[in-house]
Design an enzyme around this catalytic site. Sequence first.
Site, PDB file in Angstrom:
ATOM      1  N   ASP A  64       0.839  -1.194   0.000  1.00 16.89           N
ATOM      2  CA  ASP A  64       0.000   0.000   0.000  1.00 16.89           C
ATOM      3  C   ASP A  64       0.880   1.253   0.000  1.00 16.89           C
ATOM      4  OD1 ASP A  64      -2.742  -0.182  -0.005  1.00 16.89           O
ATOM      5  OD2 ASP A  64      -2.982   0.530   2.041  1.00 16.89           O
ATOM      6  N   TYR A  66       2.105   4.813   1.479  1.00 10.80           N
ATOM      7  CA  TYR A  66       2.055   5.415   2.821  1.00 10.80           C
ATOM      8  C   TYR A  66       0.789   6.257   2.940  1.00 10.80           C
ATOM      9  CZ  TYR A  66       7.060   4.253   3.151  1.00 10.80           C
ATOM     10  OH  TYR A  66       8.272   3.612   3.184  1.00 10.80           O
ATOM     11  N   PHE A  77       8.117   2.371  -0.760  1.00 16.64           N
ATOM     12  CA  PHE A  77       9.110   2.600   0.299  1.00 16.64           C
ATOM     13  C   PHE A  77       9.683   4.019   0.309  1.00 16.64           C
ATOM     14  CE2 PHE A  77       9.341  -2.058  -0.230  1.00 16.64           C
ATOM     15  CZ  PHE A  77       9.006  -2.435   1.054  1.00 16.64           C
ATOM     16  N   HIS A 186       9.813  -9.209   5.249  1.00 17.20           N
ATOM     17  CA  HIS A 186       9.596  -7.780   5.016  1.00 17.20           C
ATOM     18  C   HIS A 186      10.520  -6.953   5.916  1.00 17.20           C
ATOM     19  CE1 HIS A 186       7.407  -3.940   4.766  1.00 17.20           C
ATOM     20  NE2 HIS A 186       6.914  -4.417   3.633  1.00 17.20           N
TER      21      HIS A 186
END
Length: 224
Positions: A64, A66, A77, A186
Amino acid sequence: MAMINNDWLPALDAEFHKDYYKNLFNFVKNEYNSRVIYPPSEDIFNALHLTPLKDVKVLILGQDPYFNEGQAHGLCFSVKPGVEAPPSLKNIYQELNSDLGCYIPNNGYLTKWAEQGVLLLNTVLTVRAHEPNSHQGKGWEHFTDAIIEKVNEQDRPIVYMLWGKPAQSKMKMLNNPKHLILTAPHPSPLSAYRGFFGCKHFSKANEFLQANGCTPIDWQIENL
């Protein structure tokens, strides 16, 4: 949504004519008209704008965008200049430091990677402010699967970095023998210590690219 105007446009043209995409377009348009949505609409396709299909060397898959103000700008990221790097990105920087000796920069702005051929793709490209996963299941997954399929079709060396189970669920789509698939937990603080730290994906990617006659990625994000 800012129009795609590079080689991704013909590659994805069939998707724009499918019913799911028409429904997705209308849903996203209504969301932007009635709520606070991230990233800004002109940034939705930044990953494609900054990394043409012909230039993709590495695909890093996020989930998703941020969901807090000023963070998302269309690259997984990555955050805009002046915004503190989120915890997962800090852990990515920590791994880069131990793997390749990169210093930890004062920003989380990853456009340098994108411009070198690192496709920073989220599986869902929009989100409501402060509501994680709020645009899941609306059609973005079909669209980003089509992007992944187009990368899989490329007849040249490409590296996938699949971090965490949602990203690794895409492995069944990847069957090109010229490509390298790297998997790890992750980089989230919840899971980074289970094997993301020490995975050495960045050096492994560069070794693979160089072994196949490709220019490696300069992973160092400079201070701003």
